[in-house]
Structure formats: C-alpha cells, structure tokens
Design a protein around this motif. Structure first.
Motif, mmCIF file in Angstrom:
data_model
loop_
_atom_site.group_PDB
_atom_site.id
_atom_site.type_symbol
_atom_site.label_atom_id
_atom_site.label_comp_id
_atom_site.label_asym_id
_atom_site.label_seq_id
_atom_site.Cartn_x
_atom_site.Cartn_y
_atom_site.Cartn_z
ATOM 1 N N ILE A 140 4.560 6.558 -19.165
ATOM 2 C CA ILE A 140 3.417 6.928 -18.949
ATOM 3 C C ILE A 140 2.755 6.530 -17.622
ATOM 4 O O ILE A 140 2.159 7.532 -16.959
ATOM 5 C CB ILE A 140 2.569 6.318 -20.375
ATOM 6 C CG1 ILE A 140 3.096 6.809 -21.380
ATOM 7 C CG2 ILE A 140 1.133 6.745 -19.960
ATOM 8 C CD1 ILE A 140 2.117 6.109 -22.672
ATOM 9 N N ASP A 141 3.242 5.490 -17.269
ATOM 10 C CA ASP A 141 2.601 4.974 -16.028
ATOM 11 C C ASP A 141 3.886 4.687 -14.936
ATOM 12 O O ASP A 141 4.799 4.529 -15.412
ATOM 13 C CB ASP A 141 1.957 3.437 -16.031
ATOM 14 C CG ASP A 141 0.666 3.594 -16.643
ATOM 15 O OD1 ASP A 141 0.142 4.556 -17.000
ATOM 16 O OD2 ASP A 141 0.378 2.250 -16.828
ATOM 17 N N GLU A 142 3.557 5.390 -13.732
ATOM 18 C CA GLU A 142 4.483 4.955 -12.630
ATOM 19 C C GLU A 142 4.153 3.888 -11.721
ATOM 20 O O GLU A 142 2.798 4.296 -11.402
ATOM 21 C CB GLU A 142 4.729 6.543 -11.884
ATOM 22 C CG GLU A 142 5.827 6.265 -10.684
ATOM 23 C CD GLU A 142 5.699 7.709 -10.095
ATOM 24 O OE1 GLU A 142 6.458 7.584 -9.052
ATOM 25 O OE2 GLU A 142 4.950 8.536 -10.341
ATOM 26 N N VAL A 143 4.993 2.968 -11.651
ATOM 27 C CA VAL A 143 4.635 1.720 -10.372
ATOM 28 C C VAL A 143 5.203 1.918 -9.354
ATOM 29 O O VAL A 143 6.694 2.183 -9.285
ATOM 30 C CB VAL A 143 4.747 0.597 -11.354
ATOM 31 C CG1 VAL A 143 4.677 -0.636 -10.585
ATOM 32 C CG2 VAL A 143 4.212 0.658 -12.595
ATOM 33 N N ILE A 144 4.398 2.213 -8.259
ATOM 34 C CA ILE A 144 5.267 2.161 -6.715
ATOM 35 C C ILE A 144 4.796 0.776 -6.104
ATOM 36 O O ILE A 144 3.695 0.592 -5.984
ATOM 37 C CB ILE A 144 4.492 3.313 -6.168
ATOM 38 C CG1 ILE A 144 4.581 4.421 -6.824
ATOM 39 C CG2 ILE A 144 5.173 3.646 -4.681
ATOM 40 C CD1 ILE A 144 4.221 5.884 -6.362
ATOM 41 N N LYS A 145 6.008 0.104 -5.755
ATOM 42 C CA LYS A 145 5.498 -1.169 -5.099
ATOM 43 C C LYS A 145 5.753 -0.695 -3.641
ATOM 44 O O LYS A 145 6.532 0.094 -3.114
ATOM 45 C CB LYS A 145 6.907 -2.295 -5.468
ATOM 46 C CG LYS A 145 6.806 -2.584 -6.844
ATOM 47 C CD LYS A 145 8.047 -3.537 -7.316
ATOM 48 C CE LYS A 145 8.116 -3.784 -8.607
ATOM 49 N NZ LYS A 145 9.071 -4.791 -9.022
ATOM 50 N N VAL A 146 4.676 -1.682 -3.138
ATOM 51 C CA VAL A 146 4.696 -1.458 -1.599
ATOM 52 C C VAL A 146 4.363 -2.938 -1.016
ATOM 53 O O VAL A 146 3.768 -3.737 -1.419
ATOM 54 C CB VAL A 146 3.388 -0.510 -1.178
ATOM 55 C CG1 VAL A 146 3.223 -0.525 0.649
ATOM 56 C CG2 VAL A 146 3.321 0.866 -1.706
ATOM 57 N N ASN A 147 5.277 -3.192 -0.013
ATOM 58 C CA ASN A 147 5.528 -4.415 0.850
ATOM 59 C C ASN A 147 4.383 -4.435 2.057
ATOM 60 O O ASN A 147 4.400 -3.501 3.038
ATOM 61 C CB ASN A 147 6.620 -4.563 1.420
ATOM 62 C CG ASN A 147 6.737 -6.393 2.203
ATOM 63 O OD1 ASN A 147 6.025 -6.649 2.433
ATOM 64 N ND2 ASN A 147 8.062 -6.595 1.843
ATOM 65 N N THR A 148 3.141 -5.329 1.816
ATOM 66 C CA THR A 148 2.050 -5.191 2.742
ATOM 67 C C THR A 148 2.252 -6.314 3.650
ATOM 68 O O THR A 148 1.535 -6.239 4.455
ATOM 69 C CB THR A 148 0.763 -5.353 1.887
ATOM 70 O OG1 THR A 148 0.845 -6.692 0.992
ATOM 71 C CG2 THR A 148 0.713 -4.354 0.875
ATOM 72 N N THR A 149 2.989 -7.141 3.897
ATOM 73 C CA THR A 149 3.317 -8.088 4.841
ATOM 74 C C THR A 149 4.501 -7.736 5.638
ATOM 75 O O THR A 149 4.565 -8.487 6.888
ATOM 76 C CB THR A 149 3.583 -9.465 4.307
ATOM 77 O OG1 THR A 149 4.846 -9.454 3.308
ATOM 78 C CG2 THR A 149 2.328 -9.746 3.299
ATOM 79 N N LYS A 150 5.568 -7.112 5.499
ATOM 80 C CA LYS A 150 6.620 -6.734 6.223
ATOM 81 C C LYS A 150 6.163 -5.865 7.601
ATOM 82 O O LYS A 150 5.315 -5.088 7.223
ATOM 83 C CB LYS A 150 7.695 -5.938 5.566
ATOM 84 C CG LYS A 150 8.889 -5.606 6.477
ATOM 85 C CD LYS A 150 9.925 -4.558 5.527
ATOM 86 C CE LYS A 150 10.892 -4.291 6.253
ATOM 87 N NZ LYS A 150 11.777 -3.561 5.649
ATOM 88 N N VAL A 151 6.518 -6.584 8.724
ATOM 89 C CA VAL A 151 6.218 -5.805 9.835
ATOM 90 C C VAL A 151 7.255 -4.861 10.310
ATOM 91 O O VAL A 151 8.559 -5.060 10.431
ATOM 92 C CB VAL A 151 6.120 -6.893 11.267
ATOM 93 C CG1 VAL A 151 5.800 -6.413 12.407
ATOM 94 C CG2 VAL A 151 5.167 -7.949 10.809
#
Length: 391
Positions: free
Chosen positions: A114-125
């Motif tokens: 039902i839900d699609e989860v998209i992970k995003v790394n917000t600290t990686k340079v």
C-alpha cells in the motif's frame, strides 16, 4: 492371517497397529471428520454428530484451511511492514503513489503493498565533476575542470519534484559556469581568479537549484584546472612567459628604485646639513671677525702706529705663508727681485736629507728670507747713494 483381515473376535490374531484391539481398521472419512471437529472447536465451530452424512465434510475442511492460510498471510504481511531508518537517512512514504509523509530515523512500520518507502541519505556528501570549453569576456577559449560537492537537504523535493535531480544539477552547473566565465577575462580565469569564479558559480548554481526545487544543497565548488585548448597551448605559453618577464622586470626596477631613492634622499639630506653647517660657520666667522675688528679698533685708538705696523706684518706673513714665490721691489732700484722660495725649500730639504744633523724648519727659512731681503735693500740703497754723488 493379515492384520487387517477380519478376525471375528479371535484373540489369537495380531493386534491392530492403530491401538484398536479387536476392532477393524478406521475409515478415512471418519479420520477427516475428527480433524474437522478439532479445527471447528479450535475456531469456535460446532462439531457434527457421529451419524451425519460423510458428504458435508469436504467443504468444511476447505473453509478451515482457507482461514488458517489467511491468518498466516496476515501475519506475514504485517511483519513485512517493519523497517529501520538509519540516523543519516530520511524516508519518503508514498501511499498509492501519492506523498503521505517523511519518516524520521528509527524503527517504522507502513502497510506493505500500500505504501512505498523511499530512503534518502541526507548526510552523504556527493560529488560530480565537469569539464567545459567556453568563451571568456575577451572572446578567448578556455577549458575549465570543476568539481561540485553537494548533499540532499530536502528529500521530499529530491524524490518528487524533479524526475532526475542529478541531471538537473549537471545542466544547472554548466549554465552557471558559462555565465560566470563569460563575464570574466581570460587572465583571471587562468591565474588568480579561480577562487572568485568558484564562489560566483556556487551562488548562481544554488539559485538555479532552488528555483527547480531539486532539494540539493551545494556545499563546495572547486575549480581544479583552467587552461587554453591544446590547439593554442603554445601561444598561451608564450603569453604567460611574456607576462612573467614583465613582472620580473617590474620587480627589478622596483628593487633598483628602492636602492637609489633612499641613497639620493640621504645625499640630499647630507647636502642640506652641510649647507646649514656652512651657514652657521659663515655666520659665526663673520660675527668673530666683527668682534675682532671691534677689539682691534679699540687697540688702534690707543696706539695707532704700533697697531698699524702689527697689522701690516700679519698681513704680509699671511700672504707669504700661502705662496712659494715672492717678488721683491727694491726701493731705488729699477729691477724687481724674484725669490723662488719653493726651490729654496727643496734645496734645504735635500741638504737636510743628506745631512741628518742639519735641521731647517719654516721659521728658520723665514728668517733667512727676511735677512736676504734686508741685505738687498741695503745694497740697493748704497747703489743709489753712489749714483747721486757722481752727479
């Protein structure tokens, strides 16, 4: 006799392996019926009577199995919804393809399928490199190598607003770089202007990314290299060499000026000081002569003849002391006597050198000269008297 052959109550035959003793083998329908009763009791159903028909057992068993499978599937489906978000990550949740929420770090659960989860790394340079050939403000071609370092500061925009954020970053970087280099001269691009170019490109690129809503934050931009194209590299090398020669000549001229100017200033100051000293000397000498004249005047008023004679002798001594030749005008004579004092001094010096015991100083020479002069005067006076008597 086989174990399943009817024995008719014979106790001597083998026993039933199902523990039935003398009774016959169990029926398969009966076994299924018992299993149905147990499952019905487990799920709250009513058990059927022993005299019921065997045809109703099949649908009941099928319904019970379906319920068990449904429960197992529900458990598995629920377990599949758990996931872990790391500290450096954020998760964008889409429910039926539409944005629902942004999940923070920790253990999370969302309904699977039902839900699609998209992970995003917000600290990686992240880093991207670019090589572009473009025109400068003075219409020269340069080749610039630049690297861009960035992070994702808004995962919602990064995932949803732009289809390909990194490609948008590439296009925006090229546009910003061309705009900044197009407003800069070639000399600044190739030499000391790289830091300013990097700062201007960073500011303009961030403005573009904010307008596009990419969710990207630019952290650092480095201009790694800037050079002319290979086809004109030799000509640019000559220009750079000429510029270096110009700087070298300027530095040499400045060094020469730094050496000459202080020396000239020192010489000028020395002349000024000497002039001031001469001024003070002349003033002091004039004042001394004035005081001396005042004192001589007082003495002259007391004894005019003696003072006049003394002044005359001092003047003659000063004149004779500064000359090596003397012309003597003898009174009563027609000829002028010439006394080469320098020659006499040289002769006296040579005699002194030949005879170390004989010493002759300037005072002695002056006395000799005075004696000679006096004798010449006497001779001239005697000669004049003789001529007057003969007349």
């Amino acid at each position: 006799m086989a174990w399943n052959e009817p024995g008719g109550g014979n106790n001597k035959g083998p026993k039933d392996p199902w523990g039935g003793g003398d009774q016959g083998p169990p029926d398969l329908d009966e076994a299924l019926k018992k299993l149905q009763e147990k499952m019905s009791g487990l799920f709250g159903g009513k058990s059927g009577s022993g005299g019921g028909s065997g045809g109703s057992a099949g649908p009941a068993v099928s319904g019970s199995l379906f319920g068990v499978l449904a429960i197992v599937a529900a458990v598995v489906w629920g377990l599949m919804g758990f996931y872990q978000i790391d500290e450096q990550e954020r998760a964008v949740v889409l429910r039926f393809g539409k944005y629902n929420e942004t999940v923070q770090p920790g253990l999370q659960w969302n309904p699977p399928l039902i839900d699609e989860v998209i992970k995003v790394n917000t600290t990686k340079v992240r880093a991207a490199s670019f090589r572009e050939t473009m025109l400068t403000q003075d219409e020269n071609i340069v080749e610039v190598n630049m690297s861009v370092q960035y992070v994702i500061n808004d995962p919602d925009k990064f995932v949803l607003k732009v289809r390909d954020p990194e490609r948008s970053l590439q296009h925006a970087t090229q546009s910003a770089l061309r705009h900044v280099v197009g407003d800069t001269g070639m000399d600044l691009v190739l030499t000391e202007g790289r830091v300013r170019i990097a700062g201007d490109v960073k500011q303009r690129l961030q403005e573009y990314l904010d307008i596009y809503e990419t969710g990207i934050l630019v952290t650092t931009i480095n201009v790694d290299d800037a050079k002319p194209p290979n086809q004109v590299q030799a000509a640019f090398d000559d220009v750079i060499k000429a510029r270096e020669d110009e700087e070298r000549v300027k530095n040499e001229a400045q060094a020469y000026a730094n050496g000459i100017v202080p020396e000239a200033r020192g010489a000028a100051q020395r002349q000024i000081e000497e002039a001031n000293a001469y001024k003070e000397q002349v003033i002091a000498s004039a004042q001394g002569e004035a005081d001396r004249f005042s004192k001589l005047l007082a003495e002259y008023n007391k004894a005019p003849e003696v003072t006049r004679e003394r002044l005359y002798l001092d003047a003659v001594q000063a004149v004779y002391g500064n000359t090596s030749k003397v012309m003597v005008d003898v009174e009563g004579g027609n000829n002028m006597m010439y006394l080469p004092l320098d020659k006499l001094a040289e002769q006296s010096q040579s005699r002194v050198m030949r005879s170390p015991g004989l010493g002759l100083d300037s005072n002695a020479l002056r006395e000799i000269t005075n004696a000679v002069t006096e004798q010449l005067r006497r001779d001239a006076a005697a000669a004049g008297s003789t001529r007057r008597g003969g007349r």
